[in-house]
Write a protein that holds these residues in place. Structure first.
Motif, PDB file in Angstrom:
ATOM      1  N   ASP A 182       0.818  -1.199   0.000  1.00  0.00           N
ATOM      2  CA  ASP A 182       0.000   0.000   0.000  1.00  0.00           C
ATOM      3  C   ASP A 182       0.855   1.252   0.000  1.00  0.00           C
ATOM      4  OD1 ASP A 182      -2.286  -1.513   0.020  1.00  0.00           O
ATOM      5  OD2 ASP A 182      -2.485  -1.473   2.209  1.00  0.00           O
ATOM      6  N   ASP A 183       2.117   1.126   0.378  1.00  0.00           N
ATOM      7  CA  ASP A 183       2.995   2.277   0.518  1.00  0.00           C
ATOM      8  C   ASP A 183       3.843   2.544  -0.718  1.00  0.00           C
ATOM      9  OD1 ASP A 183       3.650   1.345   3.920  1.00  0.00           O
ATOM     10  OD2 ASP A 183       2.087   2.639   3.129  1.00  0.00           O
ATOM     11  N   ASP A 184       3.506   1.945  -1.871  1.00  0.00           N
ATOM     12  CA  ASP A 184       4.370   2.106  -3.027  1.00  0.00           C
ATOM     13  C   ASP A 184       4.271   3.498  -3.635  1.00  0.00           C
ATOM     14  OD1 ASP A 184       2.514   0.704  -5.735  1.00  0.00           O
ATOM     15  OD2 ASP A 184       1.811   1.047  -3.719  1.00  0.00           O
ATOM     16  N   THR A 185       3.462   4.392  -3.063  1.00  0.00           N
ATOM     17  CA  THR A 185       3.413   5.758  -3.552  1.00  0.00           C
ATOM     18  C   THR A 185       4.325   6.665  -2.736  1.00  0.00           C
ATOM     19  OG1 THR A 185       1.499   6.235  -2.165  1.00  0.00           O
ATOM     20  CG2 THR A 185       1.066   5.541  -4.434  1.00  0.00           C
ATOM     21  N   GLN A 186       4.944   6.158  -1.679  1.00  0.00           N
ATOM     22  CA  GLN A 186       5.840   6.975  -0.877  1.00  0.00           C
ATOM     23  C   GLN A 186       7.069   7.342  -1.687  1.00  0.00           C
ATOM     24  OE1 GLN A 186       6.865   5.078   2.774  1.00  0.00           O
ATOM     25  NE2 GLN A 186       4.908   5.509   3.715  1.00  0.00           N
ATOM     26  N   ARG A 187       7.341   8.642  -1.691  1.00  0.00           N
ATOM     27  CA  ARG A 187       8.535   9.119  -2.371  1.00  0.00           C
ATOM     28  C   ARG A 187       9.275  10.057  -1.433  1.00  0.00           C
ATOM     29  NH1 ARG A 187       6.961  12.584  -6.601  1.00  0.00           N
ATOM     30  NH2 ARG A 187       5.023  12.864  -5.482  1.00  0.00           N
TER      31      ARG A 187
ATOM     32  N   ASP B 262       2.549  13.447   1.218  1.00  0.00           N
ATOM     33  CA  ASP B 262       1.979  12.586   2.246  1.00  0.00           C
ATOM     34  C   ASP B 262       0.470  12.810   2.279  1.00  0.00           C
ATOM     35  OD1 ASP B 262       2.320  10.924   4.740  1.00  0.00           O
ATOM     36  OD2 ASP B 262       1.415  12.716   5.612  1.00  0.00           O
ATOM     37  N   GLU B 263      -0.270  11.852   2.824  1.00  0.00           N
ATOM     38  CA  GLU B 263      -1.729  11.993   2.864  1.00  0.00           C
ATOM     39  C   GLU B 263      -2.176  13.154   3.744  1.00  0.00           C
ATOM     40  OE1 GLU B 263      -0.494   9.246   6.126  1.00  0.00           O
ATOM     41  OE2 GLU B 263      -0.155   9.165   3.978  1.00  0.00           O
ATOM     42  N   GLU B 264      -1.311  13.617   4.637  1.00  0.00           N
ATOM     43  CA  GLU B 264      -1.677  14.701   5.544  1.00  0.00           C
ATOM     44  C   GLU B 264      -1.135  16.062   5.132  1.00  0.00           C
ATOM     45  OE1 GLU B 264      -0.964  13.734   9.680  1.00  0.00           O
ATOM     46  OE2 GLU B 264      -0.981  11.617   9.167  1.00  0.00           O
ATOM     47  N   SER B 265      -0.093  16.096   4.318  1.00  0.00           N
ATOM     48  CA  SER B 265       0.552  17.363   3.991  1.00  0.00           C
ATOM     49  C   SER B 265       1.410  17.202   2.734  1.00  0.00           C
ATOM     50  CB  SER B 265       1.424  17.818   5.157  1.00  0.00           C
ATOM     51  OG  SER B 265       2.457  16.861   5.377  1.00  0.00           O
ATOM     52  N   LYS B 266       2.023  18.300   2.331  1.00  0.00           N
ATOM     53  CA  LYS B 266       2.925  18.266   1.177  1.00  0.00           C
ATOM     54  C   LYS B 266       4.190  17.472   1.501  1.00  0.00           C
ATOM     55  CE  LYS B 266       4.589  19.452  -2.868  1.00  0.00           C
ATOM     56  NZ  LYS B 266       4.067  18.919  -4.095  1.00  0.00           N
ATOM     57  N   TYR B 267       4.758  17.733   2.682  1.00  0.00           N
ATOM     58  CA  TYR B 267       5.992  17.057   3.093  1.00  0.00           C
ATOM     59  C   TYR B 267       5.816  16.460   4.484  1.00  0.00           C
ATOM     60  CZ  TYR B 267       7.972  20.146  -0.496  1.00  0.00           C
ATOM     61  OH  TYR B 267       8.227  20.815  -1.655  1.00  0.00           O
ATOM     62  N   GLU B 268       6.424  15.300   4.698  1.00  0.00           N
ATOM     63  CA  GLU B 268       6.514  14.716   6.028  1.00  0.00           C
ATOM     64  C   GLU B 268       7.976  14.421   6.308  1.00  0.00           C
ATOM     65  OE1 GLU B 268       5.708  10.467   7.927  1.00  0.00           O
ATOM     66  OE2 GLU B 268       3.841  11.514   7.474  1.00  0.00           O
TER      67      GLU B 268
ATOM     68  N   VAL C 165       6.857  15.309  11.466  1.00  0.00           N
ATOM     69  CA  VAL C 165       6.543  16.719  11.288  1.00  0.00           C
ATOM     70  C   VAL C 165       5.941  16.895   9.905  1.00  0.00           C
ATOM     71  CG1 VAL C 165       7.451  19.074  11.268  1.00  0.00           C
ATOM     72  CG2 VAL C 165       8.449  17.367  12.809  1.00  0.00           C
ATOM     73  N   GLN C 166       4.724  17.431   9.860  1.00  0.00           N
ATOM     74  CA  GLN C 166       4.016  17.672   8.605  1.00  0.00           C
ATOM     75  C   GLN C 166       4.243  19.123   8.185  1.00  0.00           C
ATOM     76  OE1 GLN C 166       2.473  15.094   7.164  1.00  0.00           O
ATOM     77  NE2 GLN C 166       2.813  13.770   8.918  1.00  0.00           N
ATOM     78  N   LEU C 167       4.608  19.327   6.907  1.00  0.00           N
ATOM     79  CA  LEU C 167       4.894  20.663   6.398  1.00  0.00           C
ATOM     80  C   LEU C 167       4.046  20.946   5.170  1.00  0.00           C
ATOM     81  CD1 LEU C 167       8.792  20.306   6.477  1.00  0.00           C
ATOM     82  CD2 LEU C 167       7.383  21.482   8.181  1.00  0.00           C
TER      83      LEU C 167
END
Length: 118
Positions: A37-42, A72-78, A91-93
């Motif tokens: 499920d995490d194959d979209t993590q970059r 990330d599903e919560e923000s632009k950057y994690e 930290v979500q940015l």
């Protein structure tokens, strides 16, 4: 009646090569998307990583960046920071590297409570 025939050895070798190509191609496609499920993590691209890490470390006050993720599903950057005591903080940015939120994930071994969440 003179019909061309492919010698049996050539036909078998051609079939084997085609079968190998199909199997290898299918294996390559599978390795690109292994079903996780995490194959979209970059990770955050190098051009933005330094700024994101600086913002995350300013939020946590110290620590070591152990992982980054873009979109990330919560923000632009994690940015995941591991503090000196082993606690991990996500930290979500936003796209301007402003802190959206930060979450205490406990220690690397999963112990500890999350009472210190920000």
């Amino acid at each position: 009646m003179n019909t061309s025939r492919i010698p049996r050895k050539v036909a078998l070798a051609t079939g084997a090569v085609l079968a190998l190509a199909v199997v290898a191609g299918g294996g390559t496609a599978y390795s690109l998307s292994d079903g996780d499920d995490d194959d979209t993590q970059r990770p955050i691209p190098a051009a933005d990583r330094e700024q994101a890490e600086e913002a995350a470390l300013a939020e946590t006050g110290s620590g070591t960046v152990t992982e980054t993720e873009v979109d990330d599903e919560e923000s632009k950057y994690e940015v995941e920071v591991t503090l000196d005591n082993g606690t991990q903080v996500d930290v979500q940015l936003d796209e301007d590297f402003n802190v959206v939120s930060s979450d205490n994930d406990g220690t690397e071994d999963g112990s500890g409570d999350d009472a210190g969440d920000d």
